[in-house]
Structure formats: structure tokens, C-alpha cells
Enzyme design. Structure first.
Site, PDB file in Angstrom:
ATOM      1  N   HIS A   6      67.881   3.879  20.607  1.00  0.00           N
ATOM      2  CA  HIS A   6      68.279   3.928  19.008  1.00  0.00           C
ATOM      3  C   HIS A   6      69.802   4.693  18.845  1.00  0.00           C
ATOM      4  CE1 HIS A   6      66.926   7.956  17.970  1.00  0.00           C
ATOM      5  NE2 HIS A   6      65.875   7.797  18.613  1.00  0.00           N
ATOM      6  N   CYS A  12      62.531   9.169  23.204  1.00  0.00           N
ATOM      7  CA  CYS A  12      63.147   8.157  23.011  1.00  0.00           C
ATOM      8  C   CYS A  12      64.471   8.330  23.475  1.00  0.00           C
ATOM      9  CB  CYS A  12      63.429   8.121  21.306  1.00  0.00           C
ATOM     10  SG  CYS A  12      62.116   7.299  20.384  1.00  0.00           S
TER      11      CYS A  12
END
Length: 154
Positions: free
Chosen positions: A113, A129
Site C-alpha cells: 500500500h 505490510c
């Protein structure tokens, strides 16, 4: 922090690639803190990324299960236990920690992301992440499709 130099995200660049992965594959080297998107003709686009901090490292092969532009964010329960101060929900937008785009990795809580903290790119600071600058995540998002293979190497 006043007076300290801020980290600068490594620039996106086209590099030679002679590895074993097929064009269209995303390879993430957590040690290098780089993401490679393999292109035809022995080339790849190399991006700087932020990766999981100590205790949140992982490796394996996954796939892009879903893609979202300006995604909303609901912190997972595990994260809320560690950080009860976090909001329970954040709508998508420039202040959202998922940034401009998110690619959700099948079978995990993890995503590739964007980030509204570009100084974290090149660092090991996330809860697992893979973070990119918003410019880089938009570039990658436009290149990949749902089903793209993602290989995370430690």
C-alpha cells in the site's frame, strides 16, 4: 526530531533482472527493502519499500487478491490490542495510512500500500505490510492485476 535529516525514499528505477521469476511477478526483498516488478526482456522496475519491523517479518508466496483506490482502513484486532489509541475505522483519503492505493495479499492481513509517511520507505517499521510512496504505489497498481504472484523473500 527538529534538525534531524529526514529519510528520502529511494527512487524508482529500471534495472536488469536475470532471476527465475516470470514477467508480471512482484518480488519483495525485505533485506534490501526493495520491490521488483519483473518485466519482459530481463528487466524489472525496482521500487523502495518499507517492510515489517522486527517481530513482524514474514516471507512466502501470495497473490494480489483485491485492489482498491484510496482504500478505507479498519485496523485488525491484533493491532488494536497493541495500539488501543488507533481509530476503529478511517475512510480513504490523504490522511489514511494506506495511502493512495492498496493491493491486498490473499490469505494474509497484509497489503502492498501507499503511505502518508514517505520517510518510512526504506525502513523496517510496519506491522508486516509493504509500504510504498503514493507515487510508486499508483505506478505499480496500474501495472498489476488481481491474481498477480507476489514473492516475499527474507
Amino acid at each position: 526530531m527538529e534538525g534531524r535529516p529526514r529519510a528520502i525514499a529511494p527512487p524508482r528505477e529500471l534495472v536488469a533482472y536475470y532471476g527465475r521469476y516470470a514477467p508480471g511477478t512482484i518480488i519483495i526483498s525485505t533485506e534490501e527493502r526493495r520491490l521488483y516488478y519483473v518485466l519482459p526482456g530481463n528487466q524489472a522496475i525496482r521500487y523502495g519499500v518499507g517492510v515489517g519491523r522486527p517481530g513482524f517479518e514474514w516471507s512466502g508466496t501470495r497473490y494480489v487478491a483485491m485492489k482498491r483506490e484510496w482504500p478505507s482502513w479498519t485496523p485488525p484486532s491484533q493491532m488494536l490490542r497493541r495500539r488501543p489509541d488507533l481509530p476503529r475505522f478511517m475512510p480513504g483519503g490523504p490522511s489514511n495510512p494506506l495511502g493512495a492505493r492498496a493491493m491486498y495479499l490473499g490469505g494474509t492481513l497484509y497489503r502492498i500500500h501507499g503511505s502518508n509517511e514517505p520517510e518510512t520507505i526504506g525502513q523496517a517499521v510496519s506491522s508486516g505490510c509493504i509500504r510504498m510512496t503514493n507515487d510508486d504505489v499508483v505506478d505499480l497498481y496500474d501495472r498489476v492485476r488481481v491474481g498477480t504472484r507476489v514473492v516475499v523473500l527474507r
